[in-house]
Design a protein around this motif. Sequence first.
Motif, mmCIF file in Angstrom:
data_model
loop_
_atom_site.group_PDB
_atom_site.id
_atom_site.type_symbol
_atom_site.label_atom_id
_atom_site.label_comp_id
_atom_site.label_asym_id
_atom_site.label_seq_id
_atom_site.Cartn_x
_atom_site.Cartn_y
_atom_site.Cartn_z
ATOM 1 N N LYS A 63 0.814 -1.224 0.000
ATOM 2 C CA LYS A 63 0.000 0.000 0.000
ATOM 3 C C LYS A 63 0.848 1.276 0.000
ATOM 4 O O LYS A 63 0.303 2.372 -0.121
ATOM 5 C CB LYS A 63 -0.929 -0.011 1.219
ATOM 6 C CG LYS A 63 -1.936 -1.150 1.180
ATOM 7 C CD LYS A 63 -2.813 -1.157 2.419
ATOM 8 C CE LYS A 63 -3.794 -2.334 2.389
ATOM 9 N NZ LYS A 63 -4.620 -2.389 3.627
ATOM 10 N N ALA A 64 2.150 1.137 0.150
ATOM 11 C CA ALA A 64 3.027 2.315 0.194
ATOM 12 C C ALA A 64 3.230 2.868 -1.217
ATOM 13 O O ALA A 64 2.933 2.188 -2.214
ATOM 14 C CB ALA A 64 4.365 1.935 0.810
ATOM 15 N N PRO A 65 3.729 4.121 -1.348
ATOM 16 C CA PRO A 65 4.075 4.641 -2.684
ATOM 17 C C PRO A 65 5.096 3.734 -3.358
ATOM 18 O O PRO A 65 5.969 3.154 -2.694
ATOM 19 C CB PRO A 65 4.681 6.018 -2.378
ATOM 20 C CG PRO A 65 4.123 6.410 -1.055
ATOM 21 C CD PRO A 65 3.944 5.131 -0.289
ATOM 22 N N CYS A 66 4.971 3.613 -4.656
ATOM 23 C CA CYS A 66 5.795 2.658 -5.408
ATOM 24 C C CYS A 66 7.288 3.005 -5.323
ATOM 25 O O CYS A 66 7.675 4.161 -5.451
ATOM 26 C CB CYS A 66 5.354 2.649 -6.871
ATOM 27 S SG CYS A 66 6.505 1.780 -7.941
ATOM 28 N N LYS A 76 7.907 8.001 -12.467
ATOM 29 C CA LYS A 76 8.981 8.989 -12.457
ATOM 30 C C LYS A 76 10.290 8.298 -12.071
ATOM 31 O O LYS A 76 10.310 7.483 -11.151
ATOM 32 C CB LYS A 76 8.661 10.101 -11.457
ATOM 33 C CG LYS A 76 9.719 11.200 -11.395
ATOM 34 C CD LYS A 76 9.288 12.293 -10.417
ATOM 35 C CE LYS A 76 10.308 13.425 -10.380
ATOM 36 N NZ LYS A 76 9.889 14.502 -9.465
ATOM 37 N N LEU A 77 11.380 8.593 -12.808
ATOM 38 C CA LEU A 77 12.706 8.094 -12.461
ATOM 39 C C LEU A 77 13.370 9.127 -11.555
ATOM 40 O O LEU A 77 13.534 10.286 -11.934
ATOM 41 C CB LEU A 77 13.542 7.860 -13.721
ATOM 42 C CG LEU A 77 12.906 6.961 -14.788
ATOM 43 C CD1 LEU A 77 13.870 6.710 -15.931
ATOM 44 C CD2 LEU A 77 12.483 5.626 -14.185
ATOM 45 N N GLU A 108 14.575 12.530 -12.886
ATOM 46 C CA GLU A 108 13.273 13.194 -12.777
ATOM 47 C C GLU A 108 12.476 13.112 -14.089
ATOM 48 O O GLU A 108 11.630 13.958 -14.362
ATOM 49 C CB GLU A 108 13.442 14.654 -12.338
ATOM 50 C CG GLU A 108 14.090 14.778 -10.964
ATOM 51 C CD GLU A 108 13.963 16.172 -10.370
ATOM 52 O OE1 GLU A 108 13.658 17.103 -11.139
ATOM 53 O OE2 GLU A 108 14.175 16.313 -9.151
ATOM 54 N N LEU A 109 12.766 12.088 -14.874
ATOM 55 C CA LEU A 109 12.021 11.863 -16.110
ATOM 56 C C LEU A 109 10.672 11.217 -15.784
ATOM 57 O O LEU A 109 10.609 10.288 -14.975
ATOM 58 C CB LEU A 109 12.831 10.944 -17.038
ATOM 59 C CG LEU A 109 12.137 10.475 -18.313
ATOM 60 C CD1 LEU A 109 12.077 11.598 -19.334
ATOM 61 C CD2 LEU A 109 12.850 9.270 -18.904
ATOM 62 N N GLU A 110 9.608 11.694 -16.415
ATOM 63 C CA GLU A 110 8.277 11.092 -16.235
ATOM 64 C C GLU A 110 7.853 10.389 -17.522
ATOM 65 O O GLU A 110 8.172 10.849 -18.620
ATOM 66 C CB GLU A 110 7.255 12.165 -15.844
ATOM 67 C CG GLU A 110 7.503 12.749 -14.461
ATOM 68 C CD GLU A 110 6.334 13.606 -13.970
ATOM 69 O OE1 GLU A 110 5.264 13.570 -14.607
ATOM 70 O OE2 GLU A 110 6.504 14.299 -12.949
ATOM 71 N N THR A 151 15.801 4.604 -9.109
ATOM 72 C CA THR A 151 14.556 4.204 -8.459
ATOM 73 C C THR A 151 13.370 4.701 -9.273
ATOM 74 O O THR A 151 13.308 5.873 -9.634
ATOM 75 C CB THR A 151 14.468 4.780 -7.031
ATOM 76 O OG1 THR A 151 15.614 4.341 -6.285
ATOM 77 C CG2 THR A 151 13.196 4.342 -6.331
ATOM 78 N N VAL A 152 12.426 3.784 -9.550
ATOM 79 C CA VAL A 152 11.166 4.133 -10.232
ATOM 80 C C VAL A 152 10.103 4.353 -9.161
ATOM 81 O O VAL A 152 9.929 3.506 -8.272
ATOM 82 C CB VAL A 152 10.724 3.010 -11.193
ATOM 83 C CG1 VAL A 152 9.399 3.373 -11.859
ATOM 84 C CG2 VAL A 152 11.786 2.750 -12.252
ATOM 85 N N THR A 153 9.397 5.472 -9.241
ATOM 86 C CA THR A 153 8.305 5.738 -8.305
ATOM 87 C C THR A 153 7.103 6.280 -9.080
ATOM 88 O O THR A 153 7.187 6.500 -10.289
ATOM 89 C CB THR A 153 8.745 6.722 -7.206
ATOM 90 O OG1 THR A 153 7.726 6.812 -6.206
ATOM 91 C CG2 THR A 153 9.013 8.117 -7.770
ATOM 92 N N GLY A 154 5.998 6.479 -8.391
ATOM 93 C CA GLY A 154 4.809 7.012 -9.055
ATOM 94 C C GLY A 154 4.950 8.519 -9.264
ATOM 95 O O GLY A 154 5.453 9.238 -8.398
ATOM 96 N N ALA A 155 4.491 9.018 -10.403
ATOM 97 C CA ALA A 155 4.601 10.449 -10.691
ATOM 98 C C ALA A 155 3.643 11.251 -9.810
ATOM 99 O O ALA A 155 3.953 12.367 -9.396
ATOM 100 C CB ALA A 155 4.324 10.713 -12.163
ATOM 101 N N HIS A 156 2.448 10.707 -9.508
ATOM 102 C CA HIS A 156 1.446 11.437 -8.733
ATOM 103 C C HIS A 156 1.539 11.144 -7.235
ATOM 104 O O HIS A 156 1.150 11.958 -6.407
ATOM 105 C CB HIS A 156 0.040 11.097 -9.249
ATOM 106 C CG HIS A 156 -0.120 11.395 -10.722
ATOM 107 N ND1 HIS A 156 0.090 12.647 -11.246
ATOM 108 C CD2 HIS A 156 -0.452 10.591 -11.758
ATOM 109 C CE1 HIS A 156 -0.112 12.606 -12.558
ATOM 110 N NE2 HIS A 156 -0.435 11.369 -12.893
#
Length: 607
Positions: A198-201, A234-235, A239-241, A283-288
């Motif tokens: 459930k945490a941010p990706c 987002k990388l 900071e690429l989306e 690290t890949v994470t969610g943009a939103h």
Amino acid sequence: MLTSMPGPMEQAFIRNFSIIAHIDHGKSTLADRLLEIARVTNERTKKAQILDTMDIERERGITIKSNSASFVYRSKNGSDYLFNLIDTPGHVDFTYEVSRSLAACEGVLLIVDATQGVEAQTLANFYLALENELAIIPVINKMDLPAADLPRTRHLIEETLGLDGSEALAISAKTGENVPDILEAIVERIPPPGGDLKAPCRALIYDSYYDSYSGAVMKVRMFDGTLHPGDRIKLMSSELEATITELGYMALVRLPQKNLAAGEVGYIVAGIKSIELTRVGDTVTGAHRQAAQALPGYQEAKPMVFSGLYPVAGDDYNDLKDAMQKLKLNDAALIYEQESSAALGFGFRVGYLGLLHMEVVQERLEREFGLDLITTAPSVKYRITDTKGILREIDNPADWPNPSTIQTMEEPFVRVTILSPGEYLGNIISLLQEKRAVQENLLYLSDGKVQLIYSMPLAEMIFEFFDRLKSCSRGYASLDYEWTDYQVSELAKVEILVNAEPVDALAMIVHRAHARERGKVLIEKLKDLIPRHQFQIPLQAAIGSNIVARENISALRKNVTAKCYGGDISRKRKLLEKQKEGKKRMKQIGSVTIPQEAFLAVLKSKE
């Protein structure tokens, strides 16, 4: 061959592991057997080193580009487990990629050859696994060979690695004997992955490759959260989306899935056109819904060795330029920039991770793109502080500043670990002393082997060190190294003058104590390699304005007096004087042809 996978599995039934070993201890062969047992491959699709996709990897028996494969295994306890095998490169040049692959795992299979025992890279990989706090399953391979000594190998594992030798699994990856036991050991000894669904990706990119249809394909390990096709990602370093177009598991082929969840290993396609943007360790994470902190350990790949790369025929320059751009698509660690040389014309200054990386890149350019290339002597990146206090990094001898403007000079050092039978200790220590190495540690191991740990300049290590180490130990010594830091050193630029003209491609930066000897040896080699011309050619080695060595290549001589039968001596003298004047004029306007072998002579100054 496996063409589908089950839906998402609970974390308790996932096992992420890697296989690590010294070169030629059977890592790729074991991977082949595991995939056969799991029915990822069958009689029609199986082949040796199936995770190695390049011809060079197959011929040399090494892994250059890491790969991965996911498969389902039904354990003896009746449960299905999703196994994610993350393959790793086997050579020291690619240590950073190995460390990122291990960061994506919870455990490793550490292979030790039953005939050779623990080697230098076995130790290096073992320490990497310890740093990542991984579960380690020791595996003794090649038990089917007549020279296999299982009791001795178990004892070595206990003495050298500190693991329980009795728990080491004895197998033969070649015949498949006892290999199924490894799969059960993975279930029992390697813990399942953790992570908050459930945490941010947060997903670690442990590798990436370029696909001509999909663009950059990121191989990832999910640590937190869940991703779906259509999600905006987002990388974190660049900071690429981008928007995910496809994701799923890797099972030699891509198997698309509806999502990737924490603990799983898979791939992401997001329409990114260059693998330079999908760097290993990012690290890949969610943009939103972004993660607060990136996963630790990210570094940019740093080239360690530099050399010039030129086409033999000047007309092939554009072909070389196109080839470099295409190769860069699948090798983000490759760094190059345009440069020109008075002797060789237009080419590129290329940065490599190490000597093996350099060999592989050059071989791929020649094979895959049909190019004939000339390589200048490899050099390293030096640091110069001038009298104004400005720090400069120099990797090309042509950029070496005037000695009067230099305040301090620094060169990179590496920590070298050598394992060898004790009988060759004297030869190896003599070689290390010649290479300006400083002893840090020396250990006598229980099986008659010696472990030497030395600090030495990287420039000395890339100059014929490995070949001479193998020669003085009859091939028994194994080597591993890691970069440490820069140290102040007395350096000098040795220039080679051919017919009084400096040849920039033959220039080299060496320690001042070795400069005179290195210049003299190279001049003697060039004298044999450069063909004779119609005029005398002086060869000189110079440090600044000081000539430290000289040889002459004598002129080809035509017998101009052959037509004179007797008669006055003045007639012959007149013809000889005329020839002398002609040679003098030719020397002023003539050009010297330097063959490709002459540039390769810089690489090896001793036979």
